[in-house]
Design an enzyme around this catalytic site. Structure first.
Site, PDB file in Angstrom:
ATOM      1  N   HIS A 135       0.802  -1.228   0.000  1.00  0.00           N
ATOM      2  CA  HIS A 135       0.000   0.000   0.000  1.00  0.00           C
ATOM      3  C   HIS A 135       0.835   1.278   0.000  1.00  0.00           C
ATOM      4  O   HIS A 135       0.433   2.279  -0.561  1.00  0.00           O
ATOM      5  CB  HIS A 135      -0.996   0.009   1.165  1.00  0.00           C
ATOM      6  CG  HIS A 135      -0.384   0.275   2.493  1.00  0.00           C
ATOM      7  ND1 HIS A 135       0.301  -0.692   3.211  1.00  0.00           N
ATOM      8  CD2 HIS A 135      -0.346   1.392   3.235  1.00  0.00           C
ATOM      9  CE1 HIS A 135       0.729  -0.166   4.331  1.00  0.00           C
ATOM     10  NE2 HIS A 135       0.350   1.103   4.382  1.00  0.00           N
ATOM     11  N   ASP A 136       2.003   1.269   0.621  1.00  0.00           N
ATOM     12  CA  ASP A 136       2.844   2.466   0.689  1.00  0.00           C
ATOM     13  C   ASP A 136       4.077   2.382  -0.208  1.00  0.00           C
ATOM     14  O   ASP A 136       5.040   3.114  -0.007  1.00  0.00           O
ATOM     15  CB  ASP A 136       3.289   2.719   2.137  1.00  0.00           C
ATOM     16  CG  ASP A 136       2.275   3.507   2.944  1.00  0.00           C
ATOM     17  OD1 ASP A 136       1.411   4.171   2.341  1.00  0.00           O
ATOM     18  OD2 ASP A 136       2.353   3.464   4.182  1.00  0.00           O
TER      19      ASP A 136
ATOM     20  N   HIS B  42       2.611   9.860  -2.797  1.00  0.00           N
ATOM     21  CA  HIS B  42       2.963   8.441  -2.704  1.00  0.00           C
ATOM     22  C   HIS B  42       1.822   7.534  -3.142  1.00  0.00           C
ATOM     23  O   HIS B  42       2.055   6.439  -3.636  1.00  0.00           O
ATOM     24  CB  HIS B  42       3.454   8.067  -1.295  1.00  0.00           C
ATOM     25  CG  HIS B  42       2.383   7.728  -0.306  1.00  0.00           C
ATOM     26  ND1 HIS B  42       1.703   8.690   0.424  1.00  0.00           N
ATOM     27  CD2 HIS B  42       1.882   6.537   0.085  1.00  0.00           C
ATOM     28  CE1 HIS B  42       0.834   8.106   1.219  1.00  0.00           C
ATOM     29  NE2 HIS B  42       0.921   6.792   1.040  1.00  0.00           N
TER      30      HIS B  42
ATOM     31  N   HIS C  72      -5.921   4.214  -0.556  1.00  0.00           N
ATOM     32  CA  HIS C  72      -6.013   3.926   0.876  1.00  0.00           C
ATOM     33  C   HIS C  72      -6.070   5.175   1.757  1.00  0.00           C
ATOM     34  O   HIS C  72      -6.330   5.071   2.953  1.00  0.00           O
ATOM     35  CB  HIS C  72      -4.890   2.980   1.336  1.00  0.00           C
ATOM     36  CG  HIS C  72      -3.523   3.568   1.364  1.00  0.00           C
ATOM     37  ND1 HIS C  72      -2.756   3.728   0.229  1.00  0.00           N
ATOM     38  CD2 HIS C  72      -2.769   4.018   2.392  1.00  0.00           C
ATOM     39  CE1 HIS C  72      -1.594   4.260   0.556  1.00  0.00           C
ATOM     40  NE2 HIS C  72      -1.578   4.452   1.871  1.00  0.00           N
ATOM     41  N   HIS C  73      -5.880   6.364   1.179  1.00  0.00           N
ATOM     42  CA  HIS C  73      -6.020   7.613   1.941  1.00  0.00           C
ATOM     43  C   HIS C  73      -7.291   8.389   1.577  1.00  0.00           C
ATOM     44  O   HIS C  73      -7.458   9.537   1.985  1.00  0.00           O
ATOM     45  CB  HIS C  73      -4.787   8.508   1.765  1.00  0.00           C
ATOM     46  CG  HIS C  73      -3.623   8.059   2.584  1.00  0.00           C
ATOM     47  ND1 HIS C  73      -3.602   8.160   3.959  1.00  0.00           N
ATOM     48  CD2 HIS C  73      -2.448   7.482   2.231  1.00  0.00           C
ATOM     49  CE1 HIS C  73      -2.449   7.686   4.416  1.00  0.00           C
ATOM     50  NE2 HIS C  73      -1.743   7.256   3.383  1.00  0.00           N
TER      51      HIS C  73
ATOM     52  N   LYS D 270       6.084   5.396  -1.413  1.00  0.00           N
ATOM     53  CA  LYS D 270       6.941   6.188  -0.529  1.00  0.00           C
ATOM     54  C   LYS D 270       8.420   6.074  -0.896  1.00  0.00           C
ATOM     55  O   LYS D 270       9.227   6.869  -0.422  1.00  0.00           O
ATOM     56  CB  LYS D 270       6.729   5.811   0.933  1.00  0.00           C
ATOM     57  CG  LYS D 270       5.426   6.354   1.475  1.00  0.00           C
ATOM     58  CD  LYS D 270       5.293   6.086   2.967  1.00  0.00           C
ATOM     59  CE  LYS D 270       4.025   6.710   3.505  1.00  0.00           C
ATOM     60  NZ  LYS D 270       3.869   6.421   4.946  1.00  0.00           N
TER      61      LYS D 270
ATOM     62  N   ASP E 275      -4.135   0.315   8.061  1.00  0.00           N
ATOM     63  CA  ASP E 275      -3.031   1.268   7.970  1.00  0.00           C
ATOM     64  C   ASP E 275      -3.074   2.264   9.124  1.00  0.00           C
ATOM     65  O   ASP E 275      -2.046   2.543   9.753  1.00  0.00           O
ATOM     66  CB  ASP E 275      -3.093   1.990   6.623  1.00  0.00           C
ATOM     67  CG  ASP E 275      -1.920   2.928   6.393  1.00  0.00           C
ATOM     68  OD1 ASP E 275      -0.779   2.593   6.777  1.00  0.00           O
ATOM     69  OD2 ASP E 275      -2.138   3.999   5.801  1.00  0.00           O
TER      70      ASP E 275
END
Length: 169
Positions: free
Chosen positions: A6-7, A35, A61-62, A10, A90
């Protein structure tokens, strides 16, 4: 498996921002928010075994249930289900682990915070399920946490990251 990535976006964010001990300024926050798009673009169609799940989780996801998230300001069911589930995990993970800019929160404080964001940040149905599950583990948080940390330490992602860091040192 896809949620582990998911990240992944980054990787493109400078360490000075990722490891900053204080709050990010507006320009740093704008860069940090990229990201999601970077990760989504990176995973888009490149790993057929993830069947699109990795791309949508990384990208969305954000997003928030009420539409105030990023990168697109999606709301409700316009946010893919997998991304809504990953968002809960998360945030719980981020709250319960120390970061350069904050101390770890307790299980109880983290669960209370997530409950307070029901229907704003998080899907209300999924939040209810999450809270029910977290209630079931509440009496066993130390062993639950130890099991999660043990599994994480042996994950292919963590092991490959350690190998890459050692090779670059």
């Amino acid at each position: 498996h896809a949620a582990r990535l998911h990240d992944i976006g980054k990787f493109a964010i400078p360490d000075a921002i990722l490891l900053k001990p204080g709050a990010l300024d507006e320009a740093e926050m704008k860069l940090m928010r990229t990201h999601t798009t970077i990760g989504g673009n990176l995973l888009d169609g490149r790993i057929p075994e993830l069947s699109g799940g990795g791309e949508s989780i990384a990208r969305f996801h954000h997003e928030h249930w009420d539409g105030r998230g990023y990168p697109e300001g999606r709301s409700r069911d316009a946010i893919p289900l997998a991304a809504r589930i990953a968002a809960l995990a998360d945030v719980y993970d981020a709250l319960t682990h120390e970061r350069p800019y904050k101390r770890a929160w307790t299980h109880e404080a983290s669960v209370e915070y997530i409950g307070s964001k029901r229907s704003t940040h998080f899907d209300p149905r999924l939040t209810d399920i999450f809270l029910e599950l977290m209630g079931e583990v509440a009496g066993n948080v130390p062993s639950f946490t130890a099991a999660q940390e043990g599994a994480a330490a042996e994950s292919p992602y963590v092991l490959s990251e350690a190998r890459a860091s050692a090779a670059l040192a």
